[in-house]
Write an enzyme that holds these catalytic residues in place. Structure first.
Site, PDB file in Angstrom:
ATOM      1  N   ARG A 103      -1.655  -6.005  -8.653  1.00  0.00           N
ATOM      2  CA  ARG A 103      -1.399  -6.979  -9.156  1.00  0.00           C
ATOM      3  C   ARG A 103      -1.322  -8.286  -8.808  1.00  0.00           C
ATOM      4  O   ARG A 103      -1.216  -8.239 -10.437  1.00  0.00           O
ATOM      5  CB  ARG A 103      -1.182  -7.768  -6.922  1.00  0.00           C
ATOM      6  CG  ARG A 103      -0.657  -6.879  -5.743  1.00  0.00           C
ATOM      7  CD  ARG A 103      -1.374  -7.301  -4.689  1.00  0.00           C
ATOM      8  NE  ARG A 103      -2.892  -6.821  -4.300  1.00  0.00           N
ATOM      9  CZ  ARG A 103      -3.351  -7.200  -3.507  1.00  0.00           C
ATOM     10  NH1 ARG A 103      -3.325  -7.292  -2.246  1.00  0.00           N
ATOM     11  NH2 ARG A 103      -4.644  -7.088  -3.763  1.00  0.00           N
ATOM     12  N   LYS A 144     -17.386  -6.561   6.814  1.00  0.00           N
ATOM     13  CA  LYS A 144     -15.843  -7.199   6.152  1.00  0.00           C
ATOM     14  C   LYS A 144     -15.060  -7.850   7.629  1.00  0.00           C
ATOM     15  O   LYS A 144     -14.268  -8.892   7.206  1.00  0.00           O
ATOM     16  CB  LYS A 144     -15.126  -6.433   5.523  1.00  0.00           C
ATOM     17  CG  LYS A 144     -15.338  -6.817   4.089  1.00  0.00           C
ATOM     18  CD  LYS A 144     -13.729  -6.441   3.144  1.00  0.00           C
ATOM     19  CE  LYS A 144     -13.462  -6.482   1.351  1.00  0.00           C
ATOM     20  NZ  LYS A 144     -12.804  -6.251   1.092  1.00  0.00           N
ATOM     21  N   HIS A 175       0.685  -1.426   0.109  1.00  0.00           N
ATOM     22  CA  HIS A 175       0.379   0.029   0.141  1.00  0.00           C
ATOM     23  C   HIS A 175       0.681   1.249  -0.221  1.00  0.00           C
ATOM     24  O   HIS A 175       0.616   2.122  -1.022  1.00  0.00           O
ATOM     25  CB  HIS A 175      -0.657   0.161   1.460  1.00  0.00           C
ATOM     26  CG  HIS A 175      -2.128  -0.878   1.344  1.00  0.00           C
ATOM     27  ND1 HIS A 175      -2.154  -1.264   1.586  1.00  0.00           N
ATOM     28  CD2 HIS A 175      -2.672  -1.433   0.726  1.00  0.00           C
ATOM     29  CE1 HIS A 175      -3.103  -2.578   2.895  1.00  0.00           C
ATOM     30  NE2 HIS A 175      -3.436  -2.264   1.244  1.00  0.00           N
ATOM     31  N   SER A 215      -3.100  -7.703   2.652  1.00  0.00           N
ATOM     32  CA  SER A 215      -3.066  -7.899   4.055  1.00  0.00           C
ATOM     33  C   SER A 215      -3.683  -9.017   4.926  1.00  0.00           C
ATOM     34  O   SER A 215      -2.985  -9.136   6.044  1.00  0.00           O
ATOM     35  CB  SER A 215      -4.315  -7.137   4.828  1.00  0.00           C
ATOM     36  OG  SER A 215      -4.281  -5.753   3.688  1.00  0.00           O
TER      37      SER A 215
HETATM   38  P1  ADP Z   1      -9.715  -3.749  -0.630  1.00  0.00           P
HETATM   39  O1  ADP Z   1     -10.470  -3.922   0.412  1.00  0.00           O
HETATM   40  O2  ADP Z   1     -10.252  -2.740  -1.432  1.00  0.00           O
HETATM   41  O3  ADP Z   1      -9.477  -4.417  -1.509  1.00  0.00           O
HETATM   42  P2  ADP Z   1      -7.763  -3.290   0.613  1.00  0.00           P
HETATM   43  O4  ADP Z   1      -6.248  -2.868   1.524  1.00  0.00           O
HETATM   44  O5  ADP Z   1      -6.482  -5.035   0.362  1.00  0.00           O
HETATM   45  O6  ADP Z   1      -8.242  -3.315  -0.005  1.00  0.00           O
HETATM   46  O7  ADP Z   1      -6.337  -2.777  -1.400  1.00  0.00           O
HETATM   47  C1  ADP Z   1      -6.631  -1.075  -1.088  1.00  0.00           C
HETATM   48  C2  ADP Z   1      -6.433  -1.504  -2.847  1.00  0.00           C
HETATM   49  O8  ADP Z   1      -4.764  -1.104  -2.157  1.00  0.00           O
HETATM   50  C3  ADP Z   1      -6.266  -2.285  -3.886  1.00  0.00           C
HETATM   51  O9  ADP Z   1      -6.295  -1.438  -5.734  1.00  0.00           O
HETATM   52  C4  ADP Z   1      -5.712  -2.838  -3.800  1.00  0.00           C
HETATM   53  O10 ADP Z   1      -5.286  -3.891  -5.445  1.00  0.00           O
HETATM   54  C5  ADP Z   1      -3.769  -2.772  -3.354  1.00  0.00           C
HETATM   55  N1  ADP Z   1      -3.156  -3.078  -3.091  1.00  0.00           N
HETATM   56  C6  ADP Z   1      -3.243  -4.102  -2.075  1.00  0.00           C
HETATM   57  N2  ADP Z   1      -2.213  -4.504  -1.675  1.00  0.00           N
HETATM   58  C7  ADP Z   1      -1.149  -4.222  -2.308  1.00  0.00           C
HETATM   59  C8  ADP Z   1      -0.054  -4.993  -3.083  1.00  0.00           C
HETATM   60  N3  ADP Z   1       1.062  -5.288  -2.541  1.00  0.00           N
HETATM   61  N4  ADP Z   1       0.720  -3.745  -3.819  1.00  0.00           N
HETATM   62  C9  ADP Z   1       0.148  -2.961  -4.886  1.00  0.00           C
HETATM   63  N5  ADP Z   1      -1.263  -2.258  -4.290  1.00  0.00           N
HETATM   64  C10 ADP Z   1      -1.391  -3.455  -3.114  1.00  0.00           C
END
Ligand code: ADP
Length: 162
Positions: A91, A42, A18, A129
């Site tokens: 990703r 969630k 992130h 996450s």
């Molecule tokens: P959500 O539940 O909305 O997917 P996340 O916190 O999992 O929430 O992800 C938020 C955003 O960050 C999404 O667009 C996800 O693809 C991106 N994201 C999560 N992890 C990574 C990572 N390791 N590298 C790049 N982008 C990421």
């Protein structure tokens, strides 16, 4: 003219993936609003307040970054903020299907809104996450995946993460 972007997500918890995306976004946008989704369905490990606190602490000293939250429709939040760009991360291929649906849905709801995608450094390509939470339960060293603050908070939570 200052250009802003909204980066929405669960951030449960914030990972270095992130953070990598936030840093990349700052090279393109003047204002990056990291918006924590208040999605009760969630069942997050970290409360909204905790997720916001972590984000605020870790992004402190990064000019242009703001931390906020939203509930309800993301496009309504963008309208409220007077911003017309959403940032999401791409990703592995597995993200594509869901993200494609979201883009098309948001486009129906708000044609003025565009979504841009950024890809993380390859080190973070498979980082999520949920993987971080699993590794925390297994007692792994998390320093390659999350900021030190998050590792500390995860250790405190251990008993509560399934
Ligand atoms: P959500 O539940 O909305 O997917 P996340 O916190 O999992 O929430 O992800 C938020 C955003 O960050 C999404 O667009 C996800 O693809 C991106 N994201 C999560 N992890 C990574 C990572 N390791 N590298 C790049 N982008 C990421």
């Amino acid at each position: 003219m200052k250009k802003g972007v909204v980066y929405p997500g669960s951030f449960d918890p914030l990972t270095l993936g992130h953070l990598d995306l936030i840093k990349q976004a700052l090279t393109i946008f003047d204002r990056v609003i990291v918006a924590v989704a208040d999605n009760s369905e969630k069942k997050p490990a970290f409360s909204r307040k905790e997720r916001i606190q972590i984000l605020e602490e870790v992004t402190d000293g990064m000019p242009g970054v703001e931390v906020d939250y939203f509930s309800g429709l993301l496009v309504n939040y963008l309208r409220k903020k007077n911003i017309n760009v959403i940032l999401r991360g791409l990703r592995a291929v597995s993200d594509f299907d869901y993200e494609f649906q979201m883009v098309l849905t948001n486009r129906r709801l708000a044609p003025e809104v565009e979504t841009v995608f950024l890809m993380p450094q390859e080190d973070y390509f498979f980082l999520s996450s949920s993987m971080v939470k699993e590794l925390a339960v297994l007692g792994a060293d998390l320093s390659a995946f999350v900021p030190a603050k998050v590792e500390k908070e995860l250790k405190k939570k251990l008993g509560k993460i399934k």
